[in-house]
Design an enzyme around this catalytic site. Sequence first.
Site, mmCIF file in Angstrom:
data_model
loop_
_atom_site.group_PDB
_atom_site.id
_atom_site.type_symbol
_atom_site.label_atom_id
_atom_site.label_comp_id
_atom_site.label_asym_id
_atom_site.label_seq_id
_atom_site.Cartn_x
_atom_site.Cartn_y
_atom_site.Cartn_z
ATOM 1 N N HIS A 51 -27.415 -16.060 -81.496
ATOM 2 C CA HIS A 51 -27.864 -15.867 -82.874
ATOM 3 C C HIS A 51 -29.113 -14.999 -82.926
ATOM 4 O O HIS A 51 -29.756 -14.739 -81.908
ATOM 5 C CB HIS A 51 -28.142 -17.227 -83.540
ATOM 6 C CG HIS A 51 -29.168 -18.062 -82.835
ATOM 7 N ND1 HIS A 51 -28.872 -18.811 -81.719
ATOM 8 C CD2 HIS A 51 -30.492 -18.278 -83.075
ATOM 9 C CE1 HIS A 51 -29.952 -19.449 -81.302
ATOM 10 N NE2 HIS A 51 -30.956 -19.135 -82.114
ATOM 11 N N GLU B 284 -39.174 -22.396 -77.065
ATOM 12 C CA GLU B 284 -38.754 -21.196 -77.771
ATOM 13 C C GLU B 284 -39.222 -19.946 -77.039
ATOM 14 O O GLU B 284 -38.669 -18.861 -77.214
ATOM 15 C CB GLU B 284 -39.311 -21.237 -79.198
ATOM 16 C CG GLU B 284 -39.160 -19.976 -80.013
ATOM 17 C CD GLU B 284 -37.713 -19.592 -80.306
ATOM 18 O OE1 GLU B 284 -37.469 -18.419 -80.646
ATOM 19 O OE2 GLU B 284 -36.827 -20.461 -80.175
ATOM 20 N N HIS C 15 -29.768 -20.521 -76.636
ATOM 21 C CA HIS C 15 -30.473 -21.606 -75.960
ATOM 22 C C HIS C 15 -29.479 -22.357 -75.084
ATOM 23 O O HIS C 15 -28.438 -22.789 -75.574
ATOM 24 C CB HIS C 15 -31.074 -22.593 -76.948
ATOM 25 C CG HIS C 15 -31.749 -21.958 -78.131
ATOM 26 N ND1 HIS C 15 -31.631 -22.467 -79.410
ATOM 27 C CD2 HIS C 15 -32.541 -20.864 -78.226
ATOM 28 C CE1 HIS C 15 -32.318 -21.710 -80.235
ATOM 29 N NE2 HIS C 15 -32.878 -20.735 -79.556
ATOM 30 N N GLU D 41 -30.381 -25.664 -82.498
ATOM 31 C CA GLU D 41 -31.503 -25.257 -83.352
ATOM 32 C C GLU D 41 -31.225 -25.624 -84.806
ATOM 33 O O GLU D 41 -30.180 -25.287 -85.363
ATOM 34 C CB GLU D 41 -31.705 -23.746 -83.238
ATOM 35 C CG GLU D 41 -32.778 -23.176 -84.171
ATOM 36 C CD GLU D 41 -33.014 -21.686 -83.938
ATOM 37 O OE1 GLU D 41 -33.191 -21.300 -82.757
ATOM 38 O OE2 GLU D 41 -32.987 -20.914 -84.918
ATOM 39 N N ARG E 295 -36.183 -11.645 -85.024
ATOM 40 C CA ARG E 295 -36.164 -12.445 -83.789
ATOM 41 C C ARG E 295 -34.881 -12.047 -83.111
ATOM 42 O O ARG E 295 -33.788 -12.273 -83.612
ATOM 43 C CB ARG E 295 -36.182 -13.938 -84.144
ATOM 44 C CG ARG E 295 -35.968 -14.879 -82.952
ATOM 45 C CD ARG E 295 -37.134 -14.844 -81.987
ATOM 46 N NE ARG E 295 -36.939 -15.800 -80.902
ATOM 47 C CZ ARG E 295 -36.400 -15.482 -79.711
ATOM 48 N NH1 ARG E 295 -36.015 -14.235 -79.462
ATOM 49 N NH2 ARG E 295 -36.277 -16.416 -78.782
ATOM 50 N N HIS F 12 -30.323 -13.911 -79.152
ATOM 51 C CA HIS F 12 -30.637 -14.807 -78.043
ATOM 52 C C HIS F 12 -29.777 -16.065 -78.147
ATOM 53 O O HIS F 12 -29.051 -16.259 -79.121
ATOM 54 C CB HIS F 12 -32.127 -15.185 -78.052
ATOM 55 C CG HIS F 12 -32.551 -15.996 -79.234
ATOM 56 N ND1 HIS F 12 -32.719 -15.459 -80.501
ATOM 57 C CD2 HIS F 12 -32.832 -17.327 -79.360
ATOM 58 C CE1 HIS F 12 -33.088 -16.396 -81.335
ATOM 59 N NE2 HIS F 12 -33.159 -17.543 -80.685
#
Length: 332
Positions: free
Chosen positions: A97, A120, A53, A58, A48, A51
């Site tokens: 992260h 997400e 947020h 999270e 993943r 990125h």
Amino acid sequence: MPDFHFSLDGNVPKVTSGGWAKEATVHQFPISKGIAGVHMFLDPGASRELHWHAIAAEWAYVIDGRCQTVVLDPSGASEINNYEPGDLWFFPKGHGHSIQTIGDKPCHFILSFDNGAFSEHGTFSITDWVDVSPKDMLAENFGLPMEALNAFPKGEAYIQAGPVIPLSQALDAPWPKESTHKFRLLKDPRAVREFDGGTFRLATVDEWPVSKSMSGGVMTIRPGQMRKFHWNVNANEWHFYLKGKGQVALFGSGGRGKVAEFNPGDVAYIPMGFGHAIKNVGDEDLEIIQTWDNGKFEEIDLDAWIKASPNYLVSNNFAGVPTETITKLKQS
């Protein structure tokens, strides 16, 4: 009384080259205003991408497989951690992260976010940022010739397939301090909280200082047993049903009450202050991943409230109820 049941695993996934993710936000699940949730699956070798947020922290619980996270905080400090089933991670809002599967098994985990409007599928991702930015500015930023940028991905990668990373090569570099982003929920004795009818493992900000805005853990209820009636004082509560069959009775004040049954892959949302109880109505242990949108965990049990009140008050509240019944209430 709003519907507080949603099938997360029945939702349509976002599928990419390296895995998939299914989400439950306030847009699909209107009652879930304070917390959003995701079930994510990464193939061996998949990641993943890097990125962050903008509007939510999270919290994660690893269900199966192994993975590695990299996180960068505003001070410039970074941490690399390896995870196995039963481990948690927590990334504060805005901290960059990524998640990488390690070893030759897929990895899947539950993510929970302290904002029901968070999706997400709409994060700030590194491939998306590079793709939409002026090439001359990127070239200057990284000291690259502009033509080198032609090889970069077009659009957001999200979950990217990749070569398998052997466990022997995935070395972690944890912070040597208390605020580490990792917590061994199933191995840390500080997490254990027993109750009549089952077990509860919980990590709050008291056990895990980095987790300032969320608490979470795993509750196991034995067949036929119940987590008795109670309410949460300072937080909304979110469930992901991992195993077994459960029944939740919800009280919403003003003559409102609702009962719903939950199976693996379902989620429940309990608004702050709403009374509720959880019963195992199956023939195997009921396992629930639970999160709260507050680092401090606070709840009050209905029977404790009754026990703390004078007999005459309880009798007056329940006018017409025989004295022997009141006595049993006080002893429950």
